[in-house]
Design a protein around this motif. Structure first.
Motif, PDB file in Angstrom:
ATOM      1  N   MET A 238      92.483  83.569  43.847  1.00 33.78           N
ATOM      2  CA  MET A 238      92.296  84.434  45.012  1.00 33.78           C
ATOM      3  C   MET A 238      93.103  83.879  46.173  1.00 33.78           C
ATOM      4  N   THR A 239      93.829  84.732  46.886  1.00 34.41           N
ATOM      5  CA  THR A 239      94.644  84.315  48.018  1.00 34.41           C
ATOM      6  C   THR A 239      93.806  84.338  49.276  1.00 34.41           C
ATOM      7  N   ASP A 240      93.751  83.206  49.970  1.00 31.32           N
ATOM      8  CA  ASP A 240      92.996  83.122  51.216  1.00 31.32           C
ATOM      9  C   ASP A 240      93.932  83.342  52.385  1.00 31.32           C
ATOM     10  N   PHE A 241      93.457  84.022  53.407  1.00 26.01           N
ATOM     11  CA  PHE A 241      94.233  84.271  54.606  1.00 26.01           C
ATOM     12  C   PHE A 241      93.531  83.642  55.793  1.00 26.01           C
ATOM     13  N   PRO A 242      94.266  83.382  56.882  1.00 29.13           N
ATOM     14  CA  PRO A 242      93.622  82.833  58.074  1.00 29.13           C
ATOM     15  C   PRO A 242      92.473  83.717  58.515  1.00 29.13           C
ATOM     16  N   PHE A 243      91.445  83.099  59.105  1.00 29.96           N
ATOM     17  CA  PHE A 243      90.268  83.839  59.501  1.00 29.96           C
ATOM     18  C   PHE A 243      90.640  85.053  60.328  1.00 29.96           C
ATOM     19  N   GLY A 244      90.237  86.233  59.837  1.00 32.30           N
ATOM     20  CA  GLY A 244      90.429  87.459  60.596  1.00 32.30           C
ATOM     21  C   GLY A 244      91.764  88.123  60.400  1.00 32.30           C
ATOM     22  N   PHE A 245      92.613  87.599  59.532  1.00 35.92           N
ATOM     23  CA  PHE A 245      93.937  88.174  59.355  1.00 35.92           C
ATOM     24  C   PHE A 245      94.138  88.537  57.893  1.00 35.92           C
ATOM     25  N   GLY A 246      94.555  89.756  57.652  1.00 37.85           N
ATOM     26  CA  GLY A 246      94.755  90.230  56.295  1.00 37.85           C
ATOM     27  C   GLY A 246      96.116  89.856  55.772  1.00 37.85           C
ATOM     28  N   PRO A 247      96.441  90.333  54.546  1.00 34.85           N
ATOM     29  CA  PRO A 247      97.729  90.010  53.937  1.00 34.85           C
ATOM     30  C   PRO A 247      98.872  90.698  54.664  1.00 34.85           C
ATOM     31  N   GLN A 248     100.030  90.084  54.623  1.00 31.05           N
ATOM     32  CA  GLN A 248     101.198  90.686  55.231  1.00 31.05           C
ATOM     33  C   GLN A 248     101.705  91.807  54.351  1.00 31.05           C
ATOM     34  N   PRO A 249     102.283  92.848  54.949  1.00 30.21           N
ATOM     35  CA  PRO A 249     102.770  93.970  54.155  1.00 30.21           C
ATOM     36  C   PRO A 249     103.893  93.545  53.240  1.00 30.21           C
ATOM     37  N   ASN A 250     103.978  94.229  52.120  1.00 27.28           N
ATOM     38  CA  ASN A 250     105.018  93.937  51.150  1.00 27.28           C
ATOM     39  C   ASN A 250     106.399  94.158  51.760  1.00 27.28           C
ATOM     40  N   ASP A 251     107.309  93.186  51.549  1.00 30.03           N
ATOM     41  CA  ASP A 251     108.630  93.254  52.178  1.00 30.03           C
ATOM     42  C   ASP A 251     109.391  94.501  51.771  1.00 30.03           C
TER      43      ASP A 251
ATOM     44  N   GLN B 188      83.405  95.519  58.501  1.00 29.05           N
ATOM     45  CA  GLN B 188      84.524  96.243  59.088  1.00 29.05           C
ATOM     46  C   GLN B 188      85.855  95.776  58.491  1.00 29.05           C
ATOM     47  N   ILE B 189      86.024  94.457  58.348  1.00 26.07           N
ATOM     48  CA  ILE B 189      87.268  93.931  57.789  1.00 26.07           C
ATOM     49  C   ILE B 189      87.402  94.316  56.323  1.00 26.07           C
ATOM     50  N   ALA B 190      86.302  94.238  55.562  1.00 29.37           N
ATOM     51  CA  ALA B 190      86.356  94.586  54.137  1.00 29.37           C
ATOM     52  C   ALA B 190      86.758  96.043  53.947  1.00 29.37           C
ATOM     53  N   LEU B 191      86.133  96.936  54.693  1.00 34.25           N
ATOM     54  CA  LEU B 191      86.446  98.358  54.542  1.00 34.25           C
ATOM     55  C   LEU B 191      87.856  98.671  55.035  1.00 34.25           C
ATOM     56  N   GLN B 192      88.294  97.958  56.067  1.00 30.89           N
ATOM     57  CA  GLN B 192      89.645  98.177  56.572  1.00 30.89           C
ATOM     58  C   GLN B 192      90.687  97.759  55.527  1.00 30.89           C
TER      59      GLN B 192
ATOM     60  N   GLY C  10      82.352  85.522  59.179  1.00 35.05           N
ATOM     61  CA  GLY C  10      82.337  86.949  58.892  1.00 35.05           C
ATOM     62  C   GLY C  10      83.703  87.465  58.491  1.00 35.05           C
ATOM     63  N   SER C  11      84.746  86.959  59.152  1.00 30.04           N
ATOM     64  CA  SER C  11      86.105  87.358  58.796  1.00 30.04           C
ATOM     65  C   SER C  11      86.450  86.917  57.384  1.00 30.04           C
ATOM     66  N   GLN C  12      86.101  85.666  57.068  1.00 28.02           N
ATOM     67  CA  GLN C  12      86.367  85.168  55.712  1.00 28.02           C
ATOM     68  C   GLN C  12      85.580  85.965  54.677  1.00 28.02           C
ATOM     69  N   LEU C  13      84.321  86.263  54.984  1.00 25.66           N
ATOM     70  CA  LEU C  13      83.491  87.036  54.068  1.00 25.66           C
ATOM     71  C   LEU C  13      84.069  88.432  53.858  1.00 25.66           C
ATOM     72  N   GLY C  14      84.536  89.063  54.927  1.00 24.52           N
ATOM     73  CA  GLY C  14      85.098  90.405  54.798  1.00 24.52           C
ATOM     74  C   GLY C  14      86.313  90.441  53.899  1.00 24.52           C
ATOM     75  N   ASN C  15      87.223  89.481  54.067  1.00 23.64           N
ATOM     76  CA  ASN C  15      88.410  89.431  53.201  1.00 23.64           C
ATOM     77  C   ASN C  15      88.027  89.170  51.751  1.00 23.64           C
ATOM     78  N   ALA C  16      87.050  88.281  51.541  1.00 23.51           N
ATOM     79  CA  ALA C  16      86.633  87.956  50.179  1.00 23.51           C
ATOM     80  C   ALA C  16      85.952  89.143  49.505  1.00 23.51           C
ATOM     81  N   LEU C  17      85.103  89.851  50.244  1.00 22.99           N
ATOM     82  CA  LEU C  17      84.414  91.012  49.672  1.00 22.99           C
ATOM     83  C   LEU C  17      85.405  92.109  49.296  1.00 22.99           C
TER      84      LEU C  17
END
Length: 462
Positions: free
Chosen positions: A1-14, A74-78, A180-187
């Protein structure tokens, strides 16, 4: 699983980003001076980061607990919406899932004494999974989040605590936002891959609800070289078997969740490491926070109590998964030609530590995998063959009757001990009730004898 900084999602595909801006992948972007680079991509990524940061800050103070679950949801659904994961179920999936569960229940009836446990069947999207499992995640994540948050405060010298004053509450809010940010990305990651409500091995969803995620099942089916309908019925049988166990073994759900809570609540953090970690963090650089968190300085110290809880949890998870594996194997029998291959695929998926286990390890610090699944399945198979289905399933009547980790090492000895104890082999709860009734009858007889005892005659006794 790829972890991202708290509150920040993955970068868009180049490649996708370049297509949106009409750039040639082989040429440099306008004014970039570097092949394949587009300055607009950097601004787009920065905008997304600032947007998510703004959401985090706007959520500050909206949660009283150690984790900001509103932000997590909110982060998970986004993320799910942005990646178009599980927004709508496949066509006709409602009827297909209902039929699969109904067929599975009929196949399960002859191979276990536990009746159907699900009173309703649901088709979930990934978003539905987040909605319906978040309350259970809250129960599981609160202990570790509260402990880690408290460790930050404990690490401060008393003078610093007095000087900080009201700022300490802000630190707690920021910690809740970070978790919460980490949980949202993981969920979001997990919601795109789970197949059923019990796929993680824990009863995450509402009680008595059999739920499957057809979109994820469709992805799982790719490459298996088995008909989609066969895979769906197999997974429906596993979900139905889990629901029978969780519905008719009242202590099981509570024991599983309580053991996870016991493990998480015992987490200790090295305060000296926290002080070292604080020196590595640059508040103006979110990436420094992520690097510091991944440096290993916050690696929990496992206590003897945690090791005991971990052993109990691993054994109980293995017993649950082993029982489901055996019962489903008996149910599908020769009805599904690829049943054995599907069972092996699921066993390897669970034992190898897939995304579900990785996510749980990230959130709670605990690897949630039934390491001894095969040993547990062999024990249930042996008990069923030697003593029958009823004796096998009656073992679930009380937590003191279920096999221990030592029993998994020597299933033959457990089976022999089971056969040598008639009250366990027959019906442990009936025997227990019989013993209680006998004791009550004896007490009642003694009371009646005392009441009917003749009084001594008055006068002198010479």
């Amino acid at each position: 699983m790829t972890d991202f900084p708290f509150g920040f999602g993955p970068q868009p595909n180049d490649d996708e980003s370049k297509k949106r801006h009409g750039d040639d992948p082989t040429a440099g972007g306008p004014g970039s001076g570097e092949p394949g680079k587009n300055p607009f991509d950097a601004f787009s990524q920065l905008g997304q980061m600032l947007s998510q940061l703004g959401q985090m800050l706007s959520q500050a103070g909206t949660s009283d607990g150690p984790v900001n679950y509103d932000l997590a949801k909110q982060i998970a659904l986004q993320r799910l919406g942005g990646e178009q994961i599980g927004l709508t179920p496949p066509a006709d999936s409602d009827k297909a899932v209902a039929d699969a569960v109904h067929l599975a229940e009929m196949w399960l009836d002859p191979v276990t004494i536990l009746p159907a446990g699900a009173t309703e069947t649901k088709v979930w999207t990934a978003r539905d999974w987040v909605d319906h499992t978040l309350p259970t995640w809250q129960r599981l994540c609160d202990p570790v989040a509260r402990r880690v948050s408290g460790a930050w405060v404990e690490a401060l010298p008393s003078e610093a605590k007095e000087a900080a004053g009201p700022l300490l509450s802000m630190v707690g809010q920021m910690g809740g936002m970070a978790f919460g940010s980490q949980l949202g990305n993981a969920l979001a990651q997990l919601a795109g891959e789970v197949l059923t409500s019990t796929d993680v091995g824990l009863p995450l969803g509402p009680p008595a609800t059999a739920a499957l995620l057809p979109a994820n099942v469709e992805k799982f089916t790719e490459g298996l070289e088995r008909p989609a309908s066969e895979v769906l019925v197999f997974l429906a049988a596993r979900e139905a078997a889990h629901q029978r166990l969780f519905a008719h073994v009242p202590w099981l759900r509570q024991r599983l969740l309580a053991t996870v809570e016991e493990f998480a609540s015992g987490i200790t953090v090295d305060t000296a490491a926290l002080e070292q970690l604080a020196g590595q963090v640059d508040p103006a650089n979110p990436e420094s926070i992520e690097q510091a968190m991944q440096s290993g300085l916050l690696e929990p110290q496992t206590t003897p109590e945690q090791k005991a809880a971990l052993t109990r949890l691993e054994t109980l998870l293995a017993l649950v998964e082993g029982w489901v594996d055996v019962v489903v194997g008996d149910a599908i029998g020769e009805r599904l030609p690829g049943g054995d291959a599907l069972r092996e695929t699921l066993r390897r998926r669970r034992a190898s530590g897939g995304p579900a286990e990785q996510t749980f390890a990230t959130l709670v610090g605990l690897e949630l995998r039934p390491r001894r699944l095969r040993a547990a399945a062999a024990l249930w198979r042996l008990v069923g063959d030697e003593h029958g289905i009823k004796a096998r399933d009656d073992i679930w009547a009380h937590p003191d009757l279920v096999p221990t980790a030592e029993d998994l090492d020597d299933p033959m000895e457990f089976s022999e001990r089971l056969g040598a104890t008639p009250e366990i082999g027959d019906d442990p709860m009936a025997q227990l009730e019989k013993t209680v009734q006998q004791e009550k009858a004896q007490e009642q007889a003694m009371d009646e004898a005392s009441e009917n005892k003749p009084d001594e005659p008055e006068g002198d006794s010479r």
